[in-house]
Design an enzyme around this catalytic site. Sequence first.
Site, mmCIF file in Angstrom:
data_model
loop_
_atom_site.group_PDB
_atom_site.id
_atom_site.type_symbol
_atom_site.label_atom_id
_atom_site.label_comp_id
_atom_site.label_asym_id
_atom_site.label_seq_id
_atom_site.Cartn_x
_atom_site.Cartn_y
_atom_site.Cartn_z
ATOM 1 N N LYS A 54 -5.961 12.697 -11.788
ATOM 2 C CA LYS A 54 -4.933 11.680 -11.869
ATOM 3 C C LYS A 54 -4.229 11.515 -13.304
ATOM 4 C CE LYS A 54 -6.897 9.485 -7.844
ATOM 5 N NZ LYS A 54 -7.787 8.464 -7.308
ATOM 6 N N GLN A 98 -11.247 3.471 -9.041
ATOM 7 C CA GLN A 98 -11.621 4.519 -8.058
ATOM 8 C C GLN A 98 -12.881 4.213 -6.898
ATOM 9 O OE1 GLN A 98 -10.136 7.658 -8.087
ATOM 10 N NE2 GLN A 98 -11.530 8.252 -6.357
ATOM 11 N N ASP A 121 -2.771 1.708 -5.503
ATOM 12 C CA ASP A 121 -3.247 2.326 -4.251
ATOM 13 C C ASP A 121 -2.848 1.821 -3.218
ATOM 14 O OD1 ASP A 121 -5.139 4.454 -4.457
ATOM 15 O OD2 ASP A 121 -6.504 3.031 -5.156
#
Length: 288
Positions: A54, A98, A121
Amino acid sequence: MSAIIIDGKARAAALRAEVAAGVADFVVAHGRAPGLTVVIVGDDPASAVYVRSKGIATEAAGMVSATHRLPAETSQAELLALVAALNADPAVDGILVQLPLPRHIDADTVIAAIDPAKDVDGFHPVNAGRLATGLPALVPCTPSGCLMMIREALGDLSGKEALVIGRSNIVGKPMAALLTAASATVTLAHSRTRDLAGHVGRAEIVVAAVGVVHLVKGDWIRPGACVIDVGMNRVALPDGKTRLTGDVDYDGALPRAGWITPVPGGVGPMTIACLLDNTLKAAKARAA
Ligand code: NAD
């Protein structure tokens, strides 16, 4: 006839290039680049790999990438304090915590603490609610990428019979919401669904997001269907190595489907590209 194989890598490269162009325009307009900050707690090796990719992709798109690596014993209060600091930092447009988090930290509490405007997200209940009610939202990356690929294969989805297998908050439910918003007729199947084969056999669009190796058999597929395989299952090979495989029996489905995504090389690359897209969207919305 053999299915058209949807090239997720090529599609993702095109989306990343579009985002990079949008980032360049943003820099001209606002004198700064959009910023994505990733927080990782603990040392899960798979998460470390995702976080590294990422970061690389974020910088390649011209955005500012920052990573906070916290030890596994970080308390929930410490993590919430970091999230609050990132919420307040004007240079941070996107915050991604995460998952999975260590067991002593409640992921729902942490997700709910992220400013919904920075929730790239798309997991915050406000964004989930906005998606469900048809309001503009930051949408979870994996289902966003799936929808792009389905639209490119089929065009207008109005009235199409769509089956989503799996009802997780990060893939299945938002996928069903996106297909519903696109006017498909959506069935959401899960672990208690009866006659999965029958549902698959009626579907013109199948999105499998389960995590069970080859759950969907090739001969279940309706001829010509668009099959999107989200599953990422690691299987052991006789030589001791491992390989990734999906939730769909790819070889069996290939002669029946109209379009199919391979694993790897299908949905996976699109997920990171959509994360970059969400970060640019969040930056634009905050700057507006
Ligand atoms: P999850 O474990 O949260 O949810 C799985 C869902 O599958 C559940 O809703 C469950 O009801 C359903 N299910 C389980 N057994 C079933 C059965 N026999 N029949 C029908 N439904 C069944 O999983 P998730 O986080 O949504 O991920 C699903 C898969 O997608 C995993 O393999 C994951 O690794 C993969 N994934 C891939 C990406 C990507 O970028 N490619 C992103 C996210 C998840």
